[in-house]
Enzyme design. Structure first.
Site, PDB file in Angstrom:
ATOM      1  N   ASP A  66       0.798  -1.230   0.000  1.00 27.43           N
ATOM      2  CA  ASP A  66       0.000   0.000   0.000  1.00 27.43           C
ATOM      3  C   ASP A  66       0.827   1.275   0.000  1.00 27.43           C
ATOM      4  O   ASP A  66       0.278   2.363  -0.057  1.00 27.43           O
ATOM      5  CB  ASP A  66      -0.886   0.034   1.255  1.00 27.43           C
ATOM      6  CG  ASP A  66      -1.987  -0.998   1.199  1.00 27.43           C
ATOM      7  OD1 ASP A  66      -2.226  -1.536   0.099  1.00 27.43           O
ATOM      8  OD2 ASP A  66      -2.611  -1.255   2.246  1.00 27.43           O
ATOM      9  N   LYS A 123       2.276   5.663  19.457  1.00 24.34           N
ATOM     10  CA  LYS A 123       1.438   6.849  19.701  1.00 24.34           C
ATOM     11  C   LYS A 123       1.920   7.665  20.907  1.00 24.34           C
ATOM     12  O   LYS A 123       1.246   7.751  21.935  1.00 24.34           O
ATOM     13  CB  LYS A 123      -0.018   6.417  19.893  1.00 24.34           C
ATOM     14  CG  LYS A 123      -0.574   5.714  18.657  1.00 24.34           C
ATOM     15  CD  LYS A 123      -2.077   5.565  18.683  1.00 24.34           C
ATOM     16  CE  LYS A 123      -2.608   5.032  17.383  1.00 24.34           C
ATOM     17  NZ  LYS A 123      -2.157   3.663  17.031  1.00 24.34           N
ATOM     18  N   ASP A 144       0.546   5.982   2.551  1.00 20.53           N
ATOM     19  CA  ASP A 144      -0.143   4.697   2.523  1.00 20.53           C
ATOM     20  C   ASP A 144      -1.438   4.927   1.751  1.00 20.53           C
ATOM     21  O   ASP A 144      -2.309   5.686   2.186  1.00 20.53           O
ATOM     22  CB  ASP A 144      -0.439   4.257   3.965  1.00 20.53           C
ATOM     23  CG  ASP A 144      -1.214   2.947   4.017  1.00 20.53           C
ATOM     24  OD1 ASP A 144      -2.001   2.676   3.080  1.00 20.53           O
ATOM     25  OD2 ASP A 144      -1.051   2.202   4.987  1.00 20.53           O
TER      26      ASP A 144
END
Lengths: 364, 444
Positions: free
Chosen positions: A110, A163, A219
């Site tokens: 991707d 994150k 992506d």
């Protein structure tokens, strides 16, 4: 050299396009996504490519046969009978990837960027450790897993922070790696994640480095990002002064970054651009306005239509004075009536739309 | 006219031929709020639909009745408002004497007639038409006359059938199916009475109507009216209901519909002519678009030469003012009126819309279900659209995301829509520039 491309499943995130073609064959900037990758790998000296898939459509086998000839590479399918995550497929293809001592490339299907395979291989050999992952700089690292380097070392990775709440760095995993065959010994044949299991183990041993990606990265697994990725790719072509782009001296080209297949026909009084790709045999009528959109092969855009932030799939017809916008995606053989407005519609193949779609929705 | 002879024979009142007049009720400026933003520039009766002021369509019907020689416009607009129109209509129909009668206070539809009874009765006409100017219909006045004569009537009203759901927003008529006599009349009933409703077009015997109004006035002074006012939701489509309820409570107002018609129905020779033809009220500004469509269709069916000739790019009916400029590659219609000096660019699409004087629509723009205000400009590849409503709907609002919005997009005077901008279901007050996409809003 060898490479493995992680294709995975049905590409449901890119529906309705992937209801018709497997994701690797969906044209990105007028060329199937997989072809961009095979071309770049072959150019970097790769001669054997494994496609890790968990289904094997006939149509893909045919396409890949032609790429084998075109780029003088050998392409094998490695079919998972159950999903093996991001690391398992490497173990499954150990026979090919581990056949000699040379390192192999790993890439997610991707991902689009200016593939840096040659320099990546040189960098990898220079540091001599087991693996190198390509990293890209992002504006909002808190949404991703961030790479943190060892103190006083420019490339050796110290840890990954998922994150992060506080700023620890702005480089993230770009989904492209080069690994020594010895890494395969670290992987078991079971569903397992390269990011969660293999890399942390390599980091512990000081065996993983990062390589900074220059230029864009995206992506393109879902329509919104597919359109953004197309814009980035076209901008990149423009920066490199690519001859593929339609010259801005054409009267209909507006602000550049326009890629038009030579077999497409463009009507009078159009304004096209910026960031538009138009596929083979597409017919654009008179007075059409296109921007930030993708028109796939054999489609017809009738006079005075207005299209923005939209993917027009294969064999579609868009009516006169129709207006498509806000991440509208038309599947194969969709017809949009004259004067119809579509706001963020995902239209499944073979549908005929005669009434406005005012709010984003899926049209079954 | 030989066609008139039979009626003369049937009803030779005193052996003299009939004298018939017509009164057009136009109301006044305070009633224009629902016609905003268009009424900010022009009184509603003068607003053009199908290329002509709304009130002119009344005149065209009146001019088809040979025995009418005198027409009164009754309202409380300033005198000067109708003078240019009266001048032009008197040139078009030289057989008609047209006078504006100004009420200095709102007297109600019946009160106004009564106030000017001496002027109306001058020359002893034995009957007169009353037309509400905000009605859009084919005005079958000759058929009303025939029914009047056939039945030896004292009053005839025009009625039409609507859906049961919308009937209670109008004056409802119960009639004898065979004789056409009005048996019962009630204004905006709470329960279902009938789906035959009052169109706001009447033919009255002078000997009947003035005494009936007089007794209504007398009754009012003796015993103030007790009324069920319609709920506010009903105001949207109510027929004669103005915006002047407060004035109304001051008691001077006498209305035909509420105060007079029910009584005539009880005691008189009162008949209804049911029209199968189109009928529509012009209340909100948006209702000018369906009215435009109906009058254009009527003109087209009667072979009017002023309409644009059908072609690949003209889907009839379309009216284009001779001074407008329309690029031959623009596709217009159906139901489009283009006003004086308007400029329509190449590759433009316009459908179900009114484009007013001096407006400009640039190339490749698309305009659907919209009123483009005077001197407004629409940019290239812009899309300005309303939403089609069912033909049977008498409302011009629709529910979008739980909010009531106008189905017709209206640009006031000198508005501008930027290139490629989309405007949907919006009402835009004068002198605004729209640079971004907007939907379902009133833009102040």
């Amino acid at each position: 050299m060898k490479a493995i491309i992680l294709v995975g499943g049905f590409g449901t995130r890119l529906r309705p396009l992937t209801l018709t073609y497997p994701k690797p064959l969906v044209e990105f900037a007028n060329k199937p996504m997989i072809q961009h990758q095979i071309e770049a790998l072959a150019a970097a000296g790769v001669t054997h490519i494994v496609l890790a898939v968990n289904y094997r459509p006939e149509i893909m086998a045919e396409a890949l046969k032609s790429y084998e000839e075109m780029y003088d590479v050998k392409i094998d399918f490695s079919v998972e009978t159950e999903p093996l995550g991001t690391a398992g497929p490497l173990k499954l293809a150990e026979g090919i990837l581990g056949k000699d001592d040379s390192p192999f490339f790993v890439l997610n299907a991707d991902v689009t960027c200016e593939y840096p395979f040659k320099r990546l291989a040189e960098f990898h050999k220079a540091h001599g450790d087991e693996g190198t992952i390509v990293v890209t700089k992002v504006e909002e690292p808190s949404k991703y897993g961030v790479v943190v380097h060892k103190p006083n070392h420019p490339s050796r990775i110290d840890r990954f922070v998922e994150k992060p709440v506080e700023f620890v760095g702005n480089r993230i995993n770009a989904g492209i790696y080069i690994l020594n065959p010895s890494v395969l010994r670290r992987i078991e044949l079971r569903p397992t994640s390269i990011e969660q299991e293999t890399f942390p183990a390599m980091v512990k041993d000081g065996q993983l480095h990062s390589f900074d990606l220059e230029g864009f990265w995206m992506d393109v697994g879902q329509p919104k990002d597919f359109i953004s990725g197309t814009c980035l790719y076209l901008s990149s072509l423009s920066r490199m002064g690519s001859k593929l782009l339609t010259p801005v001296t054409e009267p209909y080209v507006h602000q550049g970054n326009v890629l038009i297949d030579p077999s497409a026909k463009i009507g009078k009084g159009c304004r096209i651009g910026p960031n538009v790709t138009i596929g083979p045999n597409v017919v654009i009528g008179d007075g059409v306005r296109l921007q930030r959109c993708v028109v796939l092969k054999n489609s017809k855009i009738k006079d005075h239509a207005w299209i923005k932030s939209t993917i027009v799939g294969w064999n579609c017809t868009v009516g006169k004075w129709a207006r498509l916008e806000n991440v509208t995606v038309l599947g194969d053989d969709v017809s949009i009536g004259d004067e119809v407005y579509v706001n963020g519609g995902s239209v499944l193949p073979h549908k005929s739309i005669k009434q406005n779609i005012d709010t984003p929705s899926v049209i079954m | 006219m030989s066609l008139q002879l039979p009626s003369l024979a049937v009803r030779p009142r005193g052996g003299v031929s009939h004298s018939t007049k017509a009164v057009i009720l136009v109301g006044g400026p305070s009633r224009g709020t629902r016609f905003r933003p268009l009424s900010m520039e022009l009184p509603k009766p003068l607003f053009p639909v199908a290329g002509h002021p709304i009130i002119e369509h009344c005149f065209r019907a009146i001019a088809k009745v040979p025995e009418i020689k005198e027409v009164f416009i009754v309202g409380y607009y300033d005198e000067s408002v109708f003078q240019p129109f009266i001048h032009s209509i008197s040139t078009t129909f030289p057989q008609l004497s047209v006078k504006y009668l100004r009420e200095y206070q709102a007297l109600g539809t019946a009160g106004g007639l009564y106030h000017f009874r001496d002027v109306i009765l001058k020359g002893k006409p034995d009957r007169f038409f009353v037309l509400n100017a905000d009605v859009c219909c084919s005005f079958p006045l000759n058929e009303m006359l025939k029914l009047y004569d056939d039945k030896d009537a004292e009053a005839v009203m025009l009625g039409t059938r609507v859906t049961n759901e919308s009937a209670t927003n109008f004056g409802c008529i119960v009639s004898d199916a065979h004789t056409k006599r009005v048996l019962h009349y009630v204004e905006k009933p709470e329960s279902h009475i009938s789906n035959l409703i009052n169109c706001g077009v009447y033919l009255f015997s002078t000997e009947t109507i003035f005494p009936a109004i007089r007794s209504a006035i007398k009754r009012r002074t003796e015993r103030p009216r007790i009324l069920n006012y319609p709920s506010s939701e009903n105001l949207q489509s109510s027929f004669f209901q103005g915006d002047d309820e407060d004035e109304d409570k001051e008691n001077a107002v006498i209305r035909l519909e509420q105060d007079v018609l029910a009584d005539i129905a009880d005691s008189r020779q009162f008949f209804v002519l049911e029209t199968k033809d189109f009928w529509r009220q012009i209340k909100t500004a948006g209702s000018a678009v369906p009215a435009n469509a109906l009058y254009l269709l009527k003109a087209f069916q009667s072979g009017a030469e002023e309409l644009a000739a059908p072609s690949a790019n003209i889907i009839p009916p379309v009216y284009i003012h001779p001074s407008a400029h329309v690029d031959p590659t623009a596709k217009l219609g159906p139901n489009v009126s283009i006003g004086p000096r308007a400029v329509i660019g190449a590759g433009v699409r316009i459908k179900e819309s009114i484009v007013l004087d001096d407006a400009e629509v640039k190339h490749d723009a698309c305009v659907l279900y919209t009123i483009v205000g005077w001197s407004s400009k629409i940019g290239a590849w812009a899309r300005v659209e309303g939403t089609p409503t069912p033909i049977t709907s008498h409302s011009t609002s629709i529910i979008k995301n739980g909010h009531k919005v106008q189905s017709i997009t209206i640009l006031g005077k000198e508005c501008a829509v930027g290139d490629e901008v989309r405007v949907q279901n919006c009402v835009c007050l004068p002198y605004k520039e729209l640079k971004r996409d907007v939907a379902n809003e009133v833009i102040m």
